[in-house]
Design a protein around this motif. Structure first.
Motif, short mmCIF file in Angstrom:
data_model
loop_
_atom_site.label_atom_id
_atom_site.label_comp_id
_atom_site.label_asym_id
_atom_site.label_seq_id
_atom_site.Cartn_x
_atom_site.Cartn_y
_atom_site.Cartn_z
N PHE A 13 8.75 -9.57 -11.74
CA PHE A 13 10.10 -9.78 -12.25
C PHE A 13 11.02 -10.44 -11.22
CE2 PHE A 13 8.25 -5.97 -14.19
CZ PHE A 13 8.21 -6.40 -15.52
N ILE A 14 12.05 -11.13 -11.72
CA ILE A 14 12.99 -11.83 -10.85
C ILE A 14 13.62 -10.88 -9.81
CG2 ILE A 14 15.18 -13.10 -10.76
CD1 ILE A 14 14.47 -14.27 -13.51
N ALA A 15 14.05 -9.70 -10.28
CA ALA A 15 14.71 -8.77 -9.35
C ALA A 15 13.78 -8.41 -8.19
CB ALA A 15 15.14 -7.52 -10.10
N ASP A 16 12.47 -8.37 -8.47
CA ASP A 16 11.50 -8.03 -7.42
C ASP A 16 11.47 -9.07 -6.31
OD1 ASP A 16 10.82 -5.90 -9.02
OD2 ASP A 16 9.00 -6.82 -9.82
N THR A 17 11.68 -10.34 -6.67
CA THR A 17 11.60 -11.40 -5.65
C THR A 17 12.68 -11.16 -4.59
OG1 THR A 17 13.06 -12.93 -6.83
CG2 THR A 17 10.72 -13.11 -7.31
N TYR A 18 13.90 -10.84 -5.04
CA TYR A 18 14.98 -10.57 -4.10
C TYR A 18 14.73 -9.28 -3.32
CZ TYR A 18 17.49 -14.25 -6.61
OH TYR A 18 17.86 -15.45 -7.16
N HIS A 19 14.15 -8.29 -4.03
CA HIS A 19 13.90 -6.99 -3.41
C HIS A 19 12.87 -7.14 -2.27
CE1 HIS A 19 13.64 -2.74 -2.98
NE2 HIS A 19 12.39 -2.67 -3.42
N GLU B 240 0.82 -1.22 0.00
CA GLU B 240 0.00 0.00 0.00
C GLU B 240 0.85 1.25 0.00
OE1 GLU B 240 -3.35 0.33 2.66
OE2 GLU B 240 -3.65 -1.84 2.52
N GLU B 241 2.00 1.17 0.68
CA GLU B 241 2.89 2.33 0.71
C GLU B 241 3.35 2.67 -0.70
OE1 GLU B 241 6.56 1.77 2.68
OE2 GLU B 241 6.90 3.93 2.91
N SER B 242 3.68 1.63 -1.49
CA SER B 242 4.17 1.94 -2.83
C SER B 242 3.04 2.43 -3.73
CB SER B 242 4.92 0.77 -3.44
OG SER B 242 4.14 -0.37 -3.44
N VAL B 243 1.81 1.95 -3.48
CA VAL B 243 0.68 2.49 -4.26
C VAL B 243 0.47 3.95 -3.89
CG1 VAL B 243 -1.83 2.31 -4.63
CG2 VAL B 243 -0.44 0.23 -4.52
N HIS B 244 0.52 4.23 -2.58
CA HIS B 244 0.28 5.59 -2.09
C HIS B 244 1.32 6.58 -2.62
CE1 HIS B 244 -1.35 8.54 0.66
NE2 HIS B 244 -0.10 8.89 0.97
N THR B 245 2.57 6.15 -2.62
CA THR B 245 3.62 7.08 -3.06
C THR B 245 3.84 7.00 -4.57
OG1 THR B 245 5.32 5.40 -2.66
CG2 THR B 245 4.87 6.90 -0.84
N ARG B 246 2.97 6.24 -5.23
CA ARG B 246 3.05 6.03 -6.69
C ARG B 246 4.43 5.53 -7.10
NH1 ARG B 246 -1.11 9.07 -9.70
NH2 ARG B 246 -2.47 9.99 -8.14
N SER B 247 5.08 4.83 -6.19
CA SER B 247 6.35 4.23 -6.61
C SER B 247 6.05 2.81 -7.09
CB SER B 247 7.38 4.27 -5.48
OG SER B 247 6.80 3.82 -4.30
N TYR B 248 7.05 2.17 -7.58
CA TYR B 248 6.86 0.87 -8.20
C TYR B 248 6.44 -0.18 -7.16
CZ TYR B 248 8.09 -3.46 -10.46
OH TYR B 248 8.05 -4.72 -10.96
N ASN B 249 5.36 -0.91 -7.44
CA ASN B 249 4.90 -1.96 -6.52
C ASN B 249 5.42 -3.32 -6.99
OD1 ASN B 249 3.45 -3.78 -4.92
ND2 ASN B 249 1.66 -3.64 -6.27
N PRO B 250 6.33 -3.94 -6.22
CA PRO B 250 6.91 -5.19 -6.70
C PRO B 250 6.02 -6.42 -6.47
CG PRO B 250 7.90 -4.56 -4.60
CD PRO B 250 6.91 -3.50 -4.94
N ILE B 251 4.92 -6.25 -5.72
CA ILE B 251 4.10 -7.41 -5.35
C ILE B 251 2.83 -7.50 -6.19
CG2 ILE B 251 2.80 -8.50 -3.46
CD1 ILE B 251 4.84 -6.93 -1.59
N GLU B 252 2.67 -8.64 -6.88
CA GLU B 252 1.49 -8.84 -7.72
C GLU B 252 0.36 -9.52 -6.96
OE1 GLU B 252 0.54 -8.14 -10.79
OE2 GLU B 252 2.38 -7.07 -11.31
N HIS B 253 0.73 -10.56 -6.21
CA HIS B 253 -0.30 -11.39 -5.59
C HIS B 253 0.24 -12.04 -4.32
CE1 HIS B 253 -3.84 -13.91 -5.49
NE2 HIS B 253 -3.06 -14.95 -5.26
#
Ligand code: GTP
Ligand code: MG
Length: 238
Positions: free
Chosen positions: A117-123, A61-74
């Motif tokens: 994306f793969i990088a998101d999993t580590y992030h 929710e923080e990344s949605v709120h700050t309009r930054s990239y959200n790495p979580i799909e589901h």
């Protein structure tokens, strides 16, 4: 008899009469205690799922709120059923001792996070373990080193406190983080494995391996495209 009684009372939640089981009052008392310990064990693992899900939804929710990239799909989660927990305890030859089970069986609480994306999993894993109440117990990186059948995913065993009336209590939770293609492959492989009871015909094993390669290729391609777009080396209007 002792084991059958224990399983029956735990699974069905029904008290059997001493006449039915021919157990001594002491045995019945120890079984009652075991049932209590077991339901407490399951409850603590429900709580740890709540704690970790809260952490994940705050990040999301923080990344949605700050309009930054959200790495979580589901996100999905589950607590192991008492039946499959007992099966695993027996399979692993562990005693019916909840302290030992709590320590040895690390997937009673399970959370699965799907990323693009793969990088998101580590992030995502880094974001979680950077929190000072999260202890990383173990990582298994099946993305860097896929299983022989092609299974890929990032597995982490985390220990997170749940705040009980008696104070903070550390509880273990297994987190599986994977991309959409990895998840797609794993769910189909699981269905096939289940259908053939583990004895999957060679042709299907071969096709699954090919599908795993294709999923892996798709991950690489999507990641490359994504980073090109992000770095601005591609004109998105043309
Ligand atoms: P258990 O398999 O749970 O006894 O523990 P382990 O120590 O072998 O852990 P591992 O990290 O290998 O796997 C734990 C979980 O990952 C499993 O319960 C599955 O959810 C998932 N998993 C592991 N390997 C595979 C696989 O080959 N196919 C699929 N579909 N899922 C897998
Ligand atoms: Mg396994």
């Amino acid at each position: 008899m002792f084991r059958r009684y224990t399983e029956a009372t735990m699974e069905i939640g029904r008290e059997m009469t001493p006449a039915e089981t021919a157990l001594t009052p002491q045995q019945i008392e120890s079984i009652r205690q075991l049932r209590l310990d077991f339901s407490q064990l399951i409850m603590h693992h429900r709580f740890v799922i709540d704690e970790v899900l809260t952490k994940i939804s705050i990040l999301r929710e923080e990344s949605v709120h700050t309009r930054s990239y959200n790495p979580i799909e589901h996100i999905s989660s589950r607590v192991k059923s008492p039946r499959s927990l007992l099966e695993k305890v027996h399979r692993r030859g562990l005693p019916l001792d909840t302290e030992i089970i709590r320590r040895e069986i690390t997937d009673i609480a399970g959370i699965r996070i799907t990323c693009s994306f793969i990088a998101d999993t580590y992030h995502v894993l880094e974001l979680l373990i950077a929190q000072n109440d999260v202890r990383l117990v173990e990582v298994k990186d099946y993305i860097a080193e896929p299983k022989p059948n092609g299974y890929r995913s990032l597995h982490a065993i985390l220990e997170v406190p749940v705040f009980l009336r008696s104070g903070p209590t550390p509880v273990i939770c297994e987190v599986q983080i994977r991309t959409i293609p990895m998840d797609f492959w794993a769910s189909l492989e699981h269905k096939i494995h289940y259908k053939f009871d583990g004895d999957v015909p060679d042709r299907l094993v071969g096709e699954l391996t090919e599908a795993a390669d294709a999923a892996s290729e798709l991950d690489r391609k999507m990641e490359r495209l994504h980073s090109e777009v992000r770095e601005g080396s591609v004109d998105v209007d043309s």
